[in-house]
Design a protein around this motif. Structure first.
Motif, PDB file in Angstrom:
ATOM      1  N   ASN A 282      -8.637   9.064  -7.649  1.00 56.51           N
ATOM      2  CA  ASN A 282      -7.788   8.617  -6.548  1.00 56.51           C
ATOM      3  C   ASN A 282      -7.458   7.133  -6.654  1.00 56.51           C
TER       4      ASN A 282
ATOM      5  N   GLY B  55      -4.725   7.009  -9.655  1.00 57.47           N
ATOM      6  CA  GLY B  55      -3.544   7.864  -9.661  1.00 57.47           C
ATOM      7  C   GLY B  55      -3.591   8.901 -10.773  1.00 57.47           C
TER       8      GLY B  55
ATOM      9  N   LYS C 292      -4.409   6.452   1.332  1.00 60.45           N
ATOM     10  CA  LYS C 292      -3.261   7.039   2.011  1.00 60.45           C
ATOM     11  C   LYS C 292      -2.983   8.399   1.398  1.00 60.45           C
ATOM     12  N   SER C 293      -2.455   9.317   2.201  1.00 61.70           N
ATOM     13  CA  SER C 293      -2.222  10.661   1.690  1.00 61.70           C
ATOM     14  C   SER C 293      -0.823  11.164   2.021  1.00 61.70           C
TER      15      SER C 293
ATOM     16  N   ARG D  16      -2.222  15.247  -1.644  1.00 65.74           N
ATOM     17  CA  ARG D  16      -2.311  14.207  -2.676  1.00 65.74           C
ATOM     18  C   ARG D  16      -2.751  12.902  -2.017  1.00 65.74           C
ATOM     19  N   THR D  17      -3.728  12.259  -2.618  1.00 66.73           N
ATOM     20  CA  THR D  17      -4.308  11.060  -2.022  1.00 66.73           C
ATOM     21  C   THR D  17      -4.321   9.917  -3.014  1.00 66.73           C
ATOM     22  N   GLN D  18      -4.018   8.743  -2.539  1.00 69.25           N
ATOM     23  CA  GLN D  18      -4.090   7.551  -3.382  1.00 69.25           C
ATOM     24  C   GLN D  18      -4.959   6.512  -2.689  1.00 69.25           C
TER      25      GLN D  18
ATOM     26  N   VAL E 289      -5.850   2.884  -1.889  1.00 67.30           N
ATOM     27  CA  VAL E 289      -5.018   1.677  -1.860  1.00 67.30           C
ATOM     28  C   VAL E 289      -5.848   0.419  -1.646  1.00 67.30           C
TER      29      VAL E 289
ATOM     30  N   LEU F  38       3.676   4.932  -6.299  1.00 62.69           N
ATOM     31  CA  LEU F  38       3.493   4.791  -7.745  1.00 62.69           C
ATOM     32  C   LEU F  38       2.454   5.763  -8.283  1.00 62.69           C
ATOM     33  N   GLY F  39       1.380   5.949  -7.505  1.00 63.86           N
ATOM     34  CA  GLY F  39       0.270   6.739  -8.017  1.00 63.86           C
ATOM     35  C   GLY F  39       0.444   8.227  -7.855  1.00 63.86           C
ATOM     36  N   ARG F  40       1.136   8.647  -6.797  1.00 63.59           N
ATOM     37  CA  ARG F  40       1.110  10.075  -6.476  1.00 63.59           C
ATOM     38  C   ARG F  40       2.436  10.780  -6.305  1.00 63.59           C
TER      39      ARG F  40
ATOM     40  N   ARG G 283       0.829  -1.219   0.000  1.00 63.51           N
ATOM     41  CA  ARG G 283       0.000   0.000   0.000  1.00 63.51           C
ATOM     42  C   ARG G 283       0.855   1.257   0.000  1.00 63.51           C
TER      43      ARG G 283
ATOM     44  N   MET H 109       1.929   1.634  -3.479  1.00 63.64           N
ATOM     45  CA  MET H 109       0.884   2.157  -4.370  1.00 63.64           C
ATOM     46  C   MET H 109       0.800   3.673  -4.266  1.00 63.64           C
ATOM     47  N   LEU H 110       0.915   4.183  -3.049  1.00 67.61           N
ATOM     48  CA  LEU H 110       0.916   5.639  -2.881  1.00 67.61           C
ATOM     49  C   LEU H 110       2.081   6.236  -3.651  1.00 67.61           C
TER      50      LEU H 110
END
Lengths: 238, 238
Positions: free
Chosen positions: B192, B195, B69-70, B75-77, B79, A148-150, A142, A145-146
DNA sequence: CGCGTGATTGAAATTTATCAAATCGCGTGG
DNA sequence: CCACGCGATTTGATAAATTTCAATCACGCG
Protein backbone atom coordinates in the motif's frame (compact mmCIF):
# COMPACT_ATOMS: atom_id res chain seq x y z
CA UNK A 1 19.84 36.59 -16.37
CA UNK A 2 18.83 40.23 -16.16
CA UNK A 3 15.18 40.46 -17.02
CA UNK A 4 13.14 43.55 -16.48
CA UNK A 5 11.56 43.54 -13.08
CA UNK A 6 9.09 46.07 -11.80
CA UNK A 7 6.55 46.78 -9.13
CA UNK A 8 2.78 47.14 -9.22
CA UNK A 9 0.36 48.54 -6.70
CA UNK A 10 -1.08 45.79 -4.51
CA UNK A 11 -4.58 47.21 -4.62
CA UNK A 12 -4.98 46.11 -8.24
CA UNK A 13 -3.51 42.68 -7.56
CA UNK A 14 -5.69 39.91 -9.02
CA UNK A 15 -4.59 37.39 -6.41
CA UNK A 16 -4.75 39.54 -3.32
CA UNK A 17 -7.60 37.53 -1.82
CA UNK A 18 -5.95 34.14 -2.06
CA UNK A 19 -2.19 34.66 -2.04
CA UNK A 20 0.15 34.43 0.90
CA UNK A 21 -0.59 38.08 1.65
CA UNK A 22 -4.36 37.62 1.68
CA UNK A 23 -4.79 38.09 5.40
CA UNK A 24 -2.54 41.12 5.72
CA UNK A 25 -3.58 44.42 7.21
CA UNK A 26 -2.74 47.56 5.20
CA UNK A 27 0.37 48.24 7.27
CA UNK A 28 1.58 44.68 6.77
CA UNK A 29 0.95 44.95 3.06
CA UNK A 30 3.06 48.05 3.01
CA UNK A 31 5.98 46.18 4.51
CA UNK A 32 5.63 43.40 1.97
CA UNK A 33 5.28 45.91 -0.80
CA UNK A 34 8.65 47.39 -0.01
CA UNK A 35 10.56 44.22 -0.69
CA UNK A 36 8.54 42.81 -3.55
CA UNK A 37 9.29 42.98 -7.24
CA UNK A 38 7.51 41.61 -10.26
CA UNK A 39 9.27 39.27 -12.61
CA UNK A 40 7.96 38.03 -15.95
CA UNK A 41 8.98 34.59 -17.18
CA UNK A 42 8.35 33.38 -20.72
CA UNK A 43 6.51 30.12 -21.38
CA UNK A 44 8.86 27.17 -21.43
CA UNK A 45 11.58 28.94 -19.52
CA UNK A 46 13.13 27.33 -16.48
CA UNK A 47 12.53 29.28 -13.31
CA UNK A 48 14.88 27.17 -11.19
CA UNK A 49 16.50 23.77 -11.23
CA UNK A 50 16.58 21.15 -8.50
CA UNK A 51 19.45 21.68 -6.11
CA UNK A 52 19.90 25.23 -7.27
CA UNK A 53 20.21 28.16 -4.92
CA UNK A 54 17.25 30.47 -5.21
CA UNK A 55 17.38 33.77 -3.42
CA UNK A 56 13.70 34.57 -3.53
CA UNK A 57 10.27 33.13 -2.91
CA UNK A 58 7.27 34.21 -4.94
CA UNK A 59 3.55 34.25 -5.53
CA UNK A 60 2.28 33.42 -8.98
CA UNK A 61 0.28 36.43 -10.15
CA UNK A 62 -0.67 35.04 -13.53
CA UNK A 63 0.15 31.99 -15.63
CA UNK A 64 0.91 28.37 -14.83
CA UNK A 65 4.13 26.79 -13.61
CA UNK A 66 5.06 23.20 -12.90
CA UNK A 67 7.21 21.57 -10.28
CA UNK A 68 8.87 18.35 -11.34
CA UNK A 69 11.46 15.80 -10.30
CA UNK A 70 13.48 13.49 -12.48
CA UNK A 71 15.47 10.28 -12.32
CA UNK A 72 18.89 10.22 -13.97
CA UNK A 73 17.63 8.36 -17.01
CA UNK A 74 15.20 11.11 -17.83
CA UNK A 75 11.94 9.80 -16.44
CA UNK A 76 10.20 12.80 -14.92
CA UNK A 77 7.24 13.22 -12.68
CA UNK A 78 5.40 16.45 -12.15
CA UNK A 79 4.97 16.98 -8.41
CA UNK A 80 3.14 20.27 -8.42
CA UNK A 81 0.98 22.34 -10.71
CA UNK A 82 1.27 25.94 -9.66
CA UNK A 83 -1.59 28.28 -10.49
CA UNK A 84 -2.19 31.96 -9.81
CA UNK A 85 -2.07 32.81 -6.09
CA UNK A 86 0.04 29.73 -5.34
CA UNK A 87 3.32 30.16 -3.54
CA UNK A 88 6.72 29.08 -4.85
CA UNK A 89 9.77 28.41 -2.72
CA UNK A 90 10.67 27.42 0.77
CA UNK A 91 11.36 30.01 3.41
CA UNK A 92 14.38 29.29 5.53
CA UNK A 93 16.11 27.13 2.98
CA UNK A 94 18.33 28.23 0.15
CA UNK A 95 18.00 25.37 -2.28
CA UNK A 96 14.99 23.68 -3.77
CA UNK A 97 14.48 19.99 -4.40
CA UNK A 98 12.62 20.13 -7.69
CA UNK A 99 12.65 21.90 -11.03
CA UNK A 100 10.33 24.85 -11.56
CA UNK A 101 9.25 25.54 -15.12
CA UNK A 102 6.99 28.15 -16.68
CA UNK A 103 4.25 26.28 -18.51
CA UNK A 104 2.70 29.47 -19.83
CA UNK A 105 3.94 33.04 -19.65
CA UNK A 106 4.25 33.82 -16.00
CA UNK A 107 4.21 36.83 -13.76
CA UNK A 108 5.81 36.32 -10.39
CA UNK A 109 5.57 38.57 -7.38
CA UNK A 110 8.95 37.90 -5.81
CA UNK A 111 10.33 38.51 -2.36
CA UNK A 112 14.01 38.29 -1.60
CA UNK A 113 14.59 35.39 0.74
CA UNK A 114 16.32 37.12 3.60
CA UNK A 115 13.80 39.92 4.14
CA UNK A 116 10.94 37.49 3.61
CA UNK A 117 12.26 35.18 6.32
CA UNK A 118 12.32 38.14 8.64
CA UNK A 119 8.81 39.11 7.65
CA UNK A 120 7.63 35.61 8.42
CA UNK A 121 8.83 36.13 11.96
CA UNK A 122 7.24 39.51 12.26
CA UNK A 123 3.96 39.32 10.41
CA UNK A 124 1.75 36.67 11.95
CA UNK A 125 -0.82 36.96 9.18
CA UNK A 126 1.67 35.95 6.54
CA UNK A 127 2.86 32.98 8.54
CA UNK A 128 -0.68 31.95 9.29
CA UNK A 129 -1.76 32.11 5.67
CA UNK A 130 1.34 30.31 4.48
CA UNK A 131 0.72 27.50 6.94
CA UNK A 132 -2.83 27.17 5.73
CA UNK A 133 -1.69 27.09 2.11
CA UNK A 134 0.82 24.37 2.94
CA UNK A 135 -1.88 22.24 4.52
CA UNK A 136 -4.03 22.64 1.43
CA UNK A 137 -1.11 21.70 -0.76
CA UNK A 138 -0.44 18.67 1.40
CA UNK A 139 -4.05 17.54 1.02
CA UNK A 140 -3.80 17.93 -2.73
CA UNK A 141 -0.53 16.00 -2.75
CA UNK A 142 -2.21 13.12 -0.93
CA UNK A 143 -5.05 12.96 -3.42
CA UNK A 144 -2.42 12.95 -6.12
CA UNK A 145 -0.57 10.07 -4.47
CA UNK A 146 -3.75 8.01 -4.46
CA UNK A 147 -4.11 8.77 -8.15
CA UNK A 148 -0.51 7.89 -8.99
CA UNK A 149 -0.42 4.72 -6.94
CA UNK A 150 -3.81 3.19 -7.53
CA UNK A 151 -5.82 4.66 -10.34
CA UNK A 152 -6.00 3.17 -13.84
CA UNK A 153 -4.96 5.22 -16.85
CA UNK A 154 -8.58 5.99 -17.68
CA UNK A 155 -9.32 7.07 -14.13
CA UNK A 156 -6.21 9.22 -14.10
CA UNK A 157 -7.27 11.06 -17.24
CA UNK A 158 -10.81 11.52 -15.97
CA UNK A 159 -9.51 12.74 -12.61
CA UNK A 160 -7.24 15.19 -14.33
CA UNK A 161 -10.08 16.62 -16.38
CA UNK A 162 -12.27 16.90 -13.28
CA UNK A 163 -9.46 18.76 -11.57
CA UNK A 164 -9.06 21.15 -14.47
CA UNK A 165 -12.79 21.85 -14.46
CA UNK A 166 -12.86 22.45 -10.73
CA UNK A 167 -9.99 24.88 -10.93
CA UNK A 168 -11.11 26.87 -13.89
CA UNK A 169 -14.88 26.81 -13.80
CA UNK A 170 -17.18 28.57 -11.39
CA UNK A 171 -19.33 26.16 -9.40
CA UNK A 172 -22.60 27.51 -10.71
CA UNK A 173 -21.46 27.10 -14.30
CA UNK A 174 -21.38 23.37 -13.77
CA UNK A 175 -25.16 23.28 -13.88
CA UNK A 176 -25.20 24.57 -17.40
CA UNK A 177 -24.10 21.59 -19.46
CA UNK A 178 -21.98 21.24 -21.47
CA UNK A 179 -18.87 22.32 -19.61
CA UNK A 180 -15.85 23.56 -21.57
CA UNK A 181 -12.28 23.45 -20.32
CA UNK A 182 -9.09 24.72 -21.77
CA UNK A 183 -6.18 22.47 -20.89
CA UNK A 184 -3.28 24.61 -19.71
CA UNK A 185 -0.66 22.00 -20.54
CA UNK A 186 0.46 19.78 -23.42
CA UNK A 187 -0.06 16.03 -23.71
CA UNK A 188 3.50 15.56 -22.63
CA UNK A 189 2.96 17.60 -19.49
CA UNK A 190 -0.28 15.73 -18.78
CA UNK A 191 1.64 12.47 -19.04
CA UNK A 192 4.21 13.74 -16.57
CA UNK A 193 1.44 14.89 -14.30
CA UNK A 194 -0.27 11.52 -14.26
CA UNK A 195 2.69 9.16 -14.33
CA UNK A 196 1.79 7.89 -17.81
CA UNK A 197 3.28 8.06 -21.29
CA UNK A 198 2.10 10.48 -23.96
CA UNK A 199 0.68 7.61 -25.96
CA UNK A 200 -1.44 6.33 -23.11
CA UNK A 201 -2.77 9.82 -22.45
CA UNK A 202 -3.72 10.14 -26.08
CA UNK A 203 -5.33 6.72 -26.22
CA UNK A 204 -7.39 7.28 -23.09
CA UNK A 205 -8.58 10.65 -24.32
CA UNK A 206 -9.78 9.05 -27.54
CA UNK A 207 -11.36 6.22 -25.58
CA UNK A 208 -13.30 8.72 -23.47
CA UNK A 209 -14.29 10.53 -26.64
CA UNK A 210 -15.49 7.34 -28.30
CA UNK A 211 -17.50 6.53 -25.19
CA UNK A 212 -19.18 9.92 -25.43
CA UNK A 213 -17.86 11.14 -22.09
CA UNK A 214 -15.99 14.06 -23.66
CA UNK A 215 -15.39 15.65 -27.00
CA UNK A 216 -12.19 17.28 -28.15
CA UNK A 217 -11.87 20.52 -30.00
CA UNK A 218 -8.36 21.18 -31.18
CA UNK A 219 -5.60 19.95 -28.90
CA UNK A 220 -6.34 22.08 -25.92
CA UNK A 221 -10.08 22.23 -25.53
CA UNK A 222 -12.34 19.62 -23.98
CA UNK A 223 -16.13 19.67 -23.91
CA UNK A 224 -17.92 17.69 -21.25
CA UNK A 225 -21.61 17.11 -21.94
CA UNK A 226 -22.26 15.42 -18.58
CA UNK A 227 -19.90 16.37 -15.80
CA UNK A 228 -21.27 13.74 -13.46
CA UNK A 229 -20.52 11.03 -16.00
CA UNK A 230 -16.92 12.22 -16.09
CA UNK A 231 -16.70 12.24 -12.31
CA UNK A 232 -17.97 8.67 -12.26
CA UNK A 233 -15.06 7.69 -14.47
CA UNK A 234 -12.61 9.35 -12.11
CA UNK A 235 -13.15 6.91 -9.26
CA UNK A 236 -14.51 9.67 -7.01
CA UNK A 237 -12.66 11.32 -4.16
CA UNK A 238 -12.04 14.30 -6.44
CA UNK B 1 -14.36 5.85 23.23
CA UNK B 2 -13.20 6.09 26.79
CA UNK B 3 -9.61 4.97 26.87
CA UNK B 4 -7.30 5.72 29.69
CA UNK B 5 -5.49 8.95 29.06
CA UNK B 6 -2.79 10.46 31.19
CA UNK B 7 -0.07 13.06 31.30
CA UNK B 8 3.71 12.82 31.49
CA UNK B 9 6.33 15.39 32.31
CA UNK B 10 7.71 17.00 29.15
CA UNK B 11 11.28 16.91 30.39
CA UNK B 12 11.43 13.15 29.90
CA UNK B 13 9.79 13.32 26.49
CA UNK B 14 11.72 11.30 23.90
CA UNK B 15 10.62 13.52 21.04
CA UNK B 16 11.06 16.90 22.62
CA UNK B 17 13.85 17.87 20.25
CA UNK B 18 11.98 17.15 17.03
CA UNK B 19 8.27 17.50 17.72
CA UNK B 20 6.07 20.48 17.12
CA UNK B 21 7.06 21.79 20.55
CA UNK B 22 10.80 21.53 19.89
CA UNK B 23 11.43 25.25 19.72
CA UNK B 24 9.37 26.18 22.74
CA UNK B 25 10.69 28.16 25.70
CA UNK B 26 9.92 26.75 29.16
CA UNK B 27 6.97 29.08 29.63
CA UNK B 28 5.54 28.07 26.26
CA UNK B 29 6.00 24.42 27.13
CA UNK B 30 4.07 25.01 30.30
CA UNK B 31 1.12 26.36 28.35
CA UNK B 32 1.18 23.37 26.04
CA UNK B 33 1.54 21.03 28.96
CA UNK B 34 -1.68 22.27 30.44
CA UNK B 35 -3.81 21.18 27.54
CA UNK B 36 -2.02 18.00 26.54
CA UNK B 37 -2.96 14.44 27.38
CA UNK B 38 -1.41 11.13 26.46
CA UNK B 39 -3.41 8.53 24.64
CA UNK B 40 -2.33 4.96 23.94
CA UNK B 41 -3.61 3.22 20.81
CA UNK B 42 -3.24 -0.51 20.21
CA UNK B 43 -1.62 -1.81 17.03
CA UNK B 44 -4.14 -2.24 14.26
CA UNK B 45 -6.65 0.10 15.79
CA UNK B 46 -8.14 2.91 13.75
CA UNK B 47 -7.27 6.34 15.09
CA UNK B 48 -9.64 8.17 12.77
CA UNK B 49 -11.47 7.66 9.49
CA UNK B 50 -11.55 9.92 6.46
CA UNK B 51 -14.27 12.52 6.70
CA UNK B 52 -14.58 12.03 10.43
CA UNK B 53 -14.59 14.85 12.92
CA UNK B 54 -11.53 14.77 15.11
CA UNK B 55 -11.39 17.09 18.06
CA UNK B 56 -7.67 16.91 18.67
CA UNK B 57 -4.30 17.09 16.98
CA UNK B 58 -1.33 15.11 18.26
CA UNK B 59 2.34 14.32 18.20
CA UNK B 60 3.39 10.70 17.92
CA UNK B 61 5.50 9.95 20.99
CA UNK B 62 6.20 6.33 20.15
CA UNK B 63 5.10 3.79 17.56
CA UNK B 64 4.17 4.01 13.91
CA UNK B 65 0.94 5.13 12.28
CA UNK B 66 -0.16 5.26 8.68
CA UNK B 67 -2.26 7.70 6.72
CA UNK B 68 -4.15 6.20 3.83
CA UNK B 69 -6.82 6.94 1.26
CA UNK B 70 -9.08 4.50 -0.55
CA UNK B 71 -11.25 4.24 -3.63
CA UNK B 72 -14.73 2.79 -3.24
CA UNK B 73 -13.74 -0.59 -4.62
CA UNK B 74 -11.18 -1.06 -1.88
CA UNK B 75 -7.95 -0.08 -3.60
CA UNK B 76 -5.91 1.66 -0.94
CA UNK B 77 -2.89 3.91 -1.07
CA UNK B 78 -0.85 4.88 1.92
CA UNK B 79 -0.21 8.63 1.79
CA UNK B 80 1.80 9.09 4.94
CA UNK B 81 3.96 7.05 7.26
CA UNK B 82 3.93 8.70 10.64
CA UNK B 83 6.88 8.13 12.94
CA UNK B 84 7.73 9.37 16.41
CA UNK B 85 7.84 13.19 16.61
CA UNK B 86 5.59 13.55 13.56
CA UNK B 87 2.43 15.57 13.84
CA UNK B 88 -1.09 14.30 13.14
CA UNK B 89 -4.05 16.45 12.30
CA UNK B 90 -4.83 19.78 10.76
CA UNK B 91 -5.25 22.85 12.90
CA UNK B 92 -8.20 25.00 11.96
CA UNK B 93 -10.18 22.21 10.37
CA UNK B 94 -12.47 19.74 12.04
CA UNK B 95 -12.43 16.85 9.62
CA UNK B 96 -9.60 14.91 8.06
CA UNK B 97 -9.34 13.63 4.51
CA UNK B 98 -7.63 10.31 5.14
CA UNK B 99 -7.70 7.32 7.44
CA UNK B 100 -5.25 7.17 10.31
CA UNK B 101 -4.31 3.72 11.57
CA UNK B 102 -1.98 2.51 14.30
CA UNK B 103 0.55 0.22 12.63
CA UNK B 104 2.21 -0.63 15.93
CA UNK B 105 1.19 0.23 19.46
CA UNK B 106 1.10 3.97 19.62
CA UNK B 107 1.44 6.69 22.20
CA UNK B 108 -0.03 10.01 21.19
CA UNK B 109 0.50 13.33 22.87
CA UNK B 110 -2.84 14.96 22.11
CA UNK B 111 -4.01 18.54 22.18
CA UNK B 112 -7.65 19.46 22.01
CA UNK B 113 -8.29 21.33 18.80
CA UNK B 114 -9.77 24.54 20.11
CA UNK B 115 -7.07 25.37 22.63
CA UNK B 116 -4.39 24.28 20.20
CA UNK B 117 -5.71 26.64 17.53
CA UNK B 118 -5.48 29.42 20.04
CA UNK B 119 -1.97 28.41 20.98
CA UNK B 120 -0.98 28.52 17.35
CA UNK B 121 -1.97 32.15 17.33
CA UNK B 122 -0.16 32.93 20.52
CA UNK B 123 3.01 30.88 20.50
CA UNK B 124 5.16 31.82 17.53
CA UNK B 125 7.59 28.99 18.14
CA UNK B 126 4.92 26.37 17.72
CA UNK B 127 3.66 27.92 14.53
CA UNK B 128 7.16 28.28 13.20
CA UNK B 129 8.07 24.68 13.92
CA UNK B 130 4.80 23.37 12.52
CA UNK B 131 5.39 25.30 9.30
CA UNK B 132 8.84 23.84 9.00
CA UNK B 133 7.53 20.34 9.60
CA UNK B 134 4.90 20.83 6.92
CA UNK B 135 7.56 21.87 4.41
CA UNK B 136 9.56 18.78 5.24
CA UNK B 137 6.49 16.63 4.83
CA UNK B 138 5.75 18.28 1.50
CA UNK B 139 9.27 17.50 0.29
CA UNK B 140 8.88 13.90 1.34
CA UNK B 141 5.51 13.74 -0.40
CA UNK B 142 7.10 14.96 -3.64
CA UNK B 143 9.81 12.30 -3.50
CA UNK B 144 7.05 9.81 -2.90
CA UNK B 145 5.12 11.05 -5.94
CA UNK B 146 8.16 10.51 -8.12
CA UNK B 147 8.40 7.00 -6.76
CA UNK B 148 4.71 6.22 -7.30
CA UNK B 149 4.55 7.71 -10.75
CA UNK B 150 7.82 6.70 -12.32
CA UNK B 151 9.78 4.04 -10.51
CA UNK B 152 9.70 0.35 -11.38
CA UNK B 153 8.65 -2.22 -8.81
CA UNK B 154 12.26 -3.09 -8.06
CA UNK B 155 13.23 0.55 -7.64
CA UNK B 156 10.23 1.10 -5.39
CA UNK B 157 11.26 -1.72 -3.09
CA UNK B 158 14.88 -0.60 -3.03
CA UNK B 159 13.82 2.99 -2.34
CA UNK B 160 11.60 1.83 0.47
CA UNK B 161 14.44 -0.09 2.09
CA UNK B 162 16.76 2.90 1.74
CA UNK B 163 14.13 5.05 3.40
CA UNK B 164 13.76 2.61 6.28
CA UNK B 165 17.50 2.56 6.79
CA UNK B 166 17.78 6.32 6.72
CA UNK B 167 15.04 6.69 9.27
CA UNK B 168 16.16 4.07 11.71
CA UNK B 169 19.92 3.94 11.45
CA UNK B 170 22.41 6.50 12.64
CA UNK B 171 24.52 7.95 9.82
CA UNK B 172 27.80 6.73 11.20
CA UNK B 173 26.48 3.18 11.51
CA UNK B 174 26.20 3.05 7.75
CA UNK B 175 29.95 2.76 7.49
CA UNK B 176 29.91 -0.50 9.38
CA UNK B 177 28.54 -2.98 6.87
CA UNK B 178 26.33 -4.92 6.97
CA UNK B 179 23.37 -2.74 7.88
CA UNK B 180 20.37 -4.30 9.55
CA UNK B 181 16.84 -2.90 9.42
CA UNK B 182 13.67 -3.96 11.07
CA UNK B 183 10.68 -3.33 8.84
CA UNK B 184 7.95 -1.64 10.86
CA UNK B 185 5.16 -2.76 8.57
CA UNK B 186 3.77 -5.90 6.94
CA UNK B 187 4.07 -6.85 3.27
CA UNK B 188 0.54 -5.68 2.81
CA UNK B 189 1.35 -2.27 4.24
CA UNK B 190 4.50 -2.07 2.11
CA UNK B 191 2.39 -2.78 -0.95
CA UNK B 192 0.00 0.00 0.00
CA UNK B 193 2.93 2.28 0.60
CA UNK B 194 4.46 1.65 -2.81
CA UNK B 195 1.36 1.34 -4.96
CA UNK B 196 2.01 -2.35 -5.66
CA UNK B 197 0.39 -5.67 -4.80
CA UNK B 198 1.59 -7.96 -2.03
CA UNK B 199 2.76 -10.49 -4.57
CA UNK B 200 4.92 -8.00 -6.42
CA UNK B 201 6.47 -6.82 -3.18
CA UNK B 202 7.30 -10.40 -2.27
CA UNK B 203 8.71 -11.20 -5.69
CA UNK B 204 10.92 -8.14 -5.79
CA UNK B 205 12.26 -8.82 -2.31
CA UNK B 206 13.12 -12.33 -3.43
CA UNK B 207 14.73 -10.97 -6.59
CA UNK B 208 16.89 -8.57 -4.57
CA UNK B 209 17.84 -11.44 -2.30
CA UNK B 210 18.79 -13.68 -5.21
CA UNK B 211 20.87 -10.86 -6.64
CA UNK B 212 22.74 -10.61 -3.35
CA UNK B 213 21.62 -7.04 -2.65
CA UNK B 214 19.85 -7.99 0.57
CA UNK B 215 19.19 -10.98 2.74
CA UNK B 216 16.04 -11.66 4.69
CA UNK B 217 15.86 -12.91 8.23
CA UNK B 218 12.35 -13.79 9.29
CA UNK B 219 9.65 -11.62 7.79
CA UNK B 220 10.59 -8.36 9.33
CA UNK B 221 14.34 -8.13 9.24
CA UNK B 222 16.52 -7.16 6.29
CA UNK B 223 20.30 -7.29 6.14
CA UNK B 224 22.10 -5.11 3.63
CA UNK B 225 25.72 -6.09 3.01
CA UNK B 226 26.42 -3.12 0.73
CA UNK B 227 24.24 -0.08 1.29
CA UNK B 228 25.55 1.73 -1.77
CA UNK B 229 24.54 -1.21 -3.96
CA UNK B 230 21.02 -0.91 -2.59
CA UNK B 231 20.96 2.82 -3.22
CA UNK B 232 22.03 2.19 -6.80
CA UNK B 233 18.97 0.00 -7.23
CA UNK B 234 16.71 2.74 -5.91
CA UNK B 235 17.27 5.10 -8.82
CA UNK B 236 18.85 7.70 -6.55
CA UNK B 237 17.21 10.91 -5.37
CA UNK B 238 16.68 9.21 -2.01
C1' DC C 1 3.15 24.54 -50.11
C1' DG C 2 6.26 22.02 -47.51
C1' DC C 3 8.26 21.67 -42.93
C1' DG C 4 8.23 20.74 -38.10
C1' DT C 5 6.23 19.99 -33.82
C1' DG C 6 2.77 17.81 -31.31
C1' DA C 7 -0.74 14.31 -31.35
C1' DT C 8 -2.71 9.98 -32.69
C1' DT C 9 -2.77 5.17 -34.05
C1' DG C 10 -0.91 0.46 -34.55
C1' DA C 11 1.62 -3.77 -33.25
C1' DA C 12 4.59 -6.01 -30.21
C1' DA C 13 7.02 -6.32 -25.86
C1' DT C 14 7.17 -5.78 -21.02
C1' DT C 15 5.66 -5.06 -16.55
C1' DT C 16 2.56 -5.78 -13.04
C1' DA C 17 -1.82 -7.65 -11.46
C1' DT C 18 -4.77 -11.50 -10.76
C1' DC C 19 -6.03 -15.99 -9.50
C1' DA C 20 -4.57 -20.18 -7.34
C1' DA C 21 -1.81 -23.07 -4.55
C1' DA C 22 1.98 -24.22 -1.61
C1' DT C 23 4.83 -22.99 2.26
C1' DC C 24 6.45 -20.54 6.22
C1' DG C 25 6.42 -18.55 10.82
C1' DC C 26 4.74 -18.42 15.07
C1' DG C 27 1.77 -18.73 19.01
C1' DT C 28 -1.13 -22.16 21.49
C1' DG C 29 -2.73 -26.10 23.70
C1' DG C 30 -1.92 -30.78 24.59
C1' DC D 1 8.62 -29.84 24.21
C1' DC D 2 6.24 -30.62 20.13
C1' DA D 3 2.28 -31.06 16.93
C1' DC D 4 -1.41 -28.15 15.16
C1' DG D 5 -3.58 -24.42 12.93
C1' DC D 6 -4.02 -19.96 11.12
C1' DG D 7 -2.63 -15.87 9.01
C1' DA D 8 1.16 -14.04 6.40
C1' DT D 9 4.27 -14.81 2.78
C1' DT D 10 6.05 -16.91 -1.18
C1' DT D 11 5.75 -19.09 -5.58
C1' DG D 12 3.62 -20.32 -10.04
C1' DA D 13 0.81 -19.70 -14.19
C1' DT D 14 -1.88 -16.66 -16.73
C1' DA D 15 -4.15 -12.37 -17.91
C1' DA D 16 -4.45 -7.53 -18.31
C1' DA D 17 -2.68 -3.01 -18.51
C1' DT D 18 0.71 0.05 -19.98
C1' DT D 19 4.97 1.01 -22.30
C1' DT D 20 7.89 0.90 -26.19
C1' DC D 21 8.97 1.35 -30.85
C1' DA D 22 7.41 2.77 -35.28
C1' DA D 23 4.62 5.08 -38.42
C1' DT D 24 1.14 8.29 -39.72
C1' DC D 25 -1.64 12.34 -39.17
C1' DA D 26 -2.96 17.38 -38.21
C1' DC D 27 -2.14 21.90 -37.98
C1' DG D 28 0.16 26.42 -37.72
C1' DC D 29 3.74 29.03 -39.86
C1' DG D 30 7.24 30.76 -42.71
Amino acid sequence: MKESTFKVDCSYCPIKHRAVCARCEPDELEILNEIKYYKPVAAGETVALSGERVDYVASVVSGVASLSKSLEDGRTQMVGLVLPSDFIGRPGRETIAHDVTAVTDLTLCCFHRKPFDKILEELPHVRERLLEMMFDEMDAARDWMLLLGRKTAREKIASFLVLMVNRSTLPKELFIAPVRVDLPISRDAIANFLGLTIETVSRQLTALRKDGIISLEGNREVIIPDFQALKDEAGLSD
